[in-house]
Design an enzyme around this catalytic site. Sequence first.
Site, mmCIF file in Angstrom:
data_model
loop_
_atom_site.group_PDB
_atom_site.id
_atom_site.type_symbol
_atom_site.label_atom_id
_atom_site.label_comp_id
_atom_site.label_asym_id
_atom_site.label_seq_id
_atom_site.Cartn_x
_atom_site.Cartn_y
_atom_site.Cartn_z
ATOM 1 N N LYS A 1 -36.616 28.574 13.833
ATOM 2 C CA LYS A 1 -37.396 27.771 12.884
ATOM 3 C C LYS A 1 -38.881 27.731 13.267
ATOM 4 C CE LYS A 1 -33.375 25.012 11.582
ATOM 5 N NZ LYS A 1 -32.565 23.845 12.003
ATOM 6 N N ASP B 1 -31.580 27.983 17.565
ATOM 7 C CA ASP B 1 -31.810 27.580 16.177
ATOM 8 C C ASP B 1 -33.238 27.058 16.006
ATOM 9 O OD1 ASP B 1 -30.610 26.640 13.446
ATOM 10 O OD2 ASP B 1 -31.547 24.849 14.286
ATOM 11 N N LYS C 1 -32.215 31.301 8.314
ATOM 12 C CA LYS C 1 -33.358 31.282 9.242
ATOM 13 C C LYS C 1 -33.350 32.466 10.204
ATOM 14 C CE LYS C 1 -30.593 27.695 11.084
ATOM 15 N NZ LYS C 1 -30.100 27.073 9.863
ATOM 16 N N THR D 1 -20.564 26.889 3.007
ATOM 17 C CA THR D 1 -21.045 25.525 2.792
ATOM 18 C C THR D 1 -22.267 25.496 1.875
ATOM 19 O OG1 THR D 1 -20.258 24.968 4.985
ATOM 20 C CG2 THR D 1 -21.772 23.416 3.957
#
Lengths: 402, 402
Positions: free
Chosen positions: B200, B196, B100, B11
Site C-alpha cells: 500500500k 500488505d 494491491k 469476497t
Amino acid sequence: MINVAILGFGTVGSGVAEVIRKNSAHIDEKVSNQIRLKYILDVRDIPDSPFHDLIIHDFAVIENDPEVDVVVETIGGAKVALDFTRRALKAGKSVVTSNKELVAAHGYELLQLAREADVSYLFEASVGGGIPIIRPISQCLAANELTGITGILNGTTNYILTRMIRAGLSFEDALKEAQEKGYAERDPSADIEGWDACRKICILSSLAFGRHIYPGQVPTEGITGITLADVAYADSLQKKIKLLGRAVRRADGKVCAYVAPHLVSEESPLANVEDVFNAISVQGDAIGDVMFYGRGAGKLPTASAVVADVMDAARHIKTKKYISWAEGGPDAVFSADTVASRWYVRLEQGSGALDRFPGAETARRDGAPEGETAFVTADAYTRPALEEKLMGLKPQLIRVLD
Amino acid sequence: MINVAILGFGTVGSGVAEVIRKNSAHIDEKVSNQIRLKYILDVRDIPDSPFHDLIIHDFAVIENDPEVDVVVETIGGAKVALDFTRRALKAGKSVVTSNKELVAAHGYELLQLAREADVSYLFEASVGGGIPIIRPISQCLAANELTGITGILNGTTNYILTRMIRAGLSFEDALKEAQEKGYAERDPSADIEGWDACRKICILSSLAFGRHIYPGQVPTEGITGITLADVAYADSLQKKIKLLGRAVRRADGKVCAYVAPHLVSEESPLANVEDVFNAISVQGDAIGDVMFYGRGAGKLPTASAVVADVMDAARHIKTKKYISWAEGGPDAVFSADTVASRWYVRLEQGSGALDRFPGAETARRDGAPEGETAFVTADAYTRPALEEKLMGLKPQLIRVLD
C-alpha cells in the site's frame, strides 16, 4: 493555455495567486496544459504586490474576454459575488469558489446555470478549507446510499472549546485569545453563533442527499451558552463538548440538518479533533463511517483546494463536471424536534428532577454550588418530550452524540 | 448502457455485484447511464448465488465481447490477474481493481497500457478499503507539492496491537483472536510481516511523488517482534505502538518508503485509530496535514470503492482518467538508513547504555526484571549511527514518530 481570473485579492485570493505561481511547473505538468493568471479583480490597486500588474477594477473586462476560461471567486458574501458568478457562468466560464455563504444560499441556481452553459461550478474550498470533502462525497462515495454526516466544521469554535477544556479558560477569555491569534474575527458572530457551520452543513447535505438544504431550514445553536461548569461535568463523564453540524437522511429521503453543541465520548475520533482542526465523518450503507481530518481554514490550505478545483476545471474544459443537486423546498426536510438523542441536563436546583430519569448517569465537578445537578439521560428523547418531562425547569440542555 | 464484467467471485467480487444490484437506481442516476453486470468470471459454477446465470469460465468471452466496457479485477495476486488485466486493457476495456499486490508490482506498466488504449485503470479500493485516498491524492491535493505520507495501512495488525494495548493480550493470543473474528487469515504472514502495508505504501508513494516505488525498495518490518513489555513501556511514556507505512520525499525528488512499528504519541490523531480502522495522513506544502480515516477492509466498504471507480470509468468512457506516474528505478529512492528519528531502546541488561544518551526519557513498567532498561533517545539518529552507539548490545529498537 488556460487563463484564470481571480475576483477579490484578500487572504484566499492572494493565496491562490501564490500557489499558482509557486507550484506552476508541477501544476502545468499535472493538467498537461499551461495555467496562466491573467487578471485579478479588486477595488484596490495593491502596488506593493508582486501581482500588481494583473490588477483590474472592472469585472466586465473579465466577462467579455473570451480568453478567460476559469474565474476564481474569493470575494465572499452573497451580493457582488452572486452577481459576478452568475455573469461569469453565463459568459461560459467555469467558476471556482471558496464562498460557503454563496453556495449555501444559491448553490442550486448556480449549479443549474453552470449546467446550462456546459461549464463547471466547483467549491471544494467552501467546506473544510483544504480538507478534500466535496469531491470524495460526490465521487469516491458515489456507490453508497449516504445516511448521515457529522462534522466539526468550524475551527474557531473548536479552538475556543479546546482552550476551555484544556486550559480552563472561560468562553470570553478563550474567544479573546482566539482573536489575538487571528483565529477569530473582530466580529466573531458568524463563528460562535454557528452560522458558518450552518452554511457548511447545508452544502454537505445538499451534495450528499441530493436536494438543496437552505440555511433557514437548519436550526442553529452556537457555543456562547457553554460554561466551564458544563466542560467540567462532561469531563467527569469522559466526554468533551464539541460544536457539531449534523445531517441525517430518513428512509423516505427527507433530511434533517442542524448545528448544536454535543457531548462527544472521548473514545470517538471526533473527540480528539483539537484546536483549529476540522473533521467530517460521513456514514454510508456500504462504507460504514469514513472521516476526513485537517486544517479547516487558513490561507494556503484553502488556496490549495481552490487551485485543485481550477486544475480540475482546466482538465474538464470541454466536458462538464458532475456536481449537481435538485431544488430544495419545505418537503425536503423534517424537523430536528423529531430527532431523539440522549441529553446532558444541568439544573441549578435539580436534585428532584433526577428522579424522573431512571438510569441517568450523574456528572460531578469540584466546587459545584449546593443543589446544582447535572446528568446524562439513559434514554433518548426528542427535545419537546424532554422539555415536557422537565416542565417548569429551565435547564442547560446539550445533546449527546452516541 | 455500460456493461461490466467481474473477474473473481470472492469476497470483494461478490460484494461488487451486490452493491451494483442493490443501489442500481441511485448509481444509474448518478452516472446518467445504465450500469449492467454482464459476466462474472470464476472457476466455480456457484449455483446458489443469485448471480449464477452470469457466471462464465473463459476470460476470452469477456476479452472478445465488444459490449464489455469495464472489467472489475478482484482475483488478487499478480499472475492470472496480471495476464487478464493486460489483455482487458489491450482490448480497450477500462479496468477497476482492488488488487494491491498487482498495482504495487506492475502499476507503471498497467497505467501505460491504459493510456495507450485510451481507457482507465483505477484502483481506489487497493488502499484503505473504502476510504477515499487515491482520488483525493491525485485530484484534491493536486495543487500541493506533497512531502510525506504516514499511514496505519493494515487493519489486522492494528487490531492485534489494539488488543495487546487495551486487553494485555500477548501477540500470539491477539493474533488468534483476530483469526477467530475473521480479521486475520489462516496464514497471517502478509499482514503481520508488514507485506500488505508495504504494497500500500508503494502505491501511495508512486501516486504522490510521481515515480513507481517497488516493494523490493521498501524495507519492511512487521509486528511479530513487539512484546507486552514494549507496550507497557510505551504506555508509561504516553505513547502507543502502531505499525506505520511511511514515505518521505526529499528536496531532490528522491523518495524513501518503509514499513515499521513506531511509538506514536497519544496526542497524535494516529494514536487514536483503533481496532481494524485505518488512517492515512498526507503532508503537502500548502495543505499541511490531512488525514483520511475509516474501515480499511471488509466486503462492502471495499466493494463500494470498486463501484465508485466503475462509475467513474463509466462517466469517462470517452475521455481518459489522469492517473499516471513515471517508471521507477534505483535512482528514485534513497535509503531508510539515512532517515534520522528518535528511538525507543529496550535492553535486557542496559543501565550502562542509558549513560550514552544524555537527556533520554526513561520508560517504566511493573514487574520488569532487574537490569532491564527502556528509554527514548532525546536526539535523532539514523539506524546505523544508533547501532554504532549501542555497539555490542542487541536491543529492541523501535522508531518514534515525532
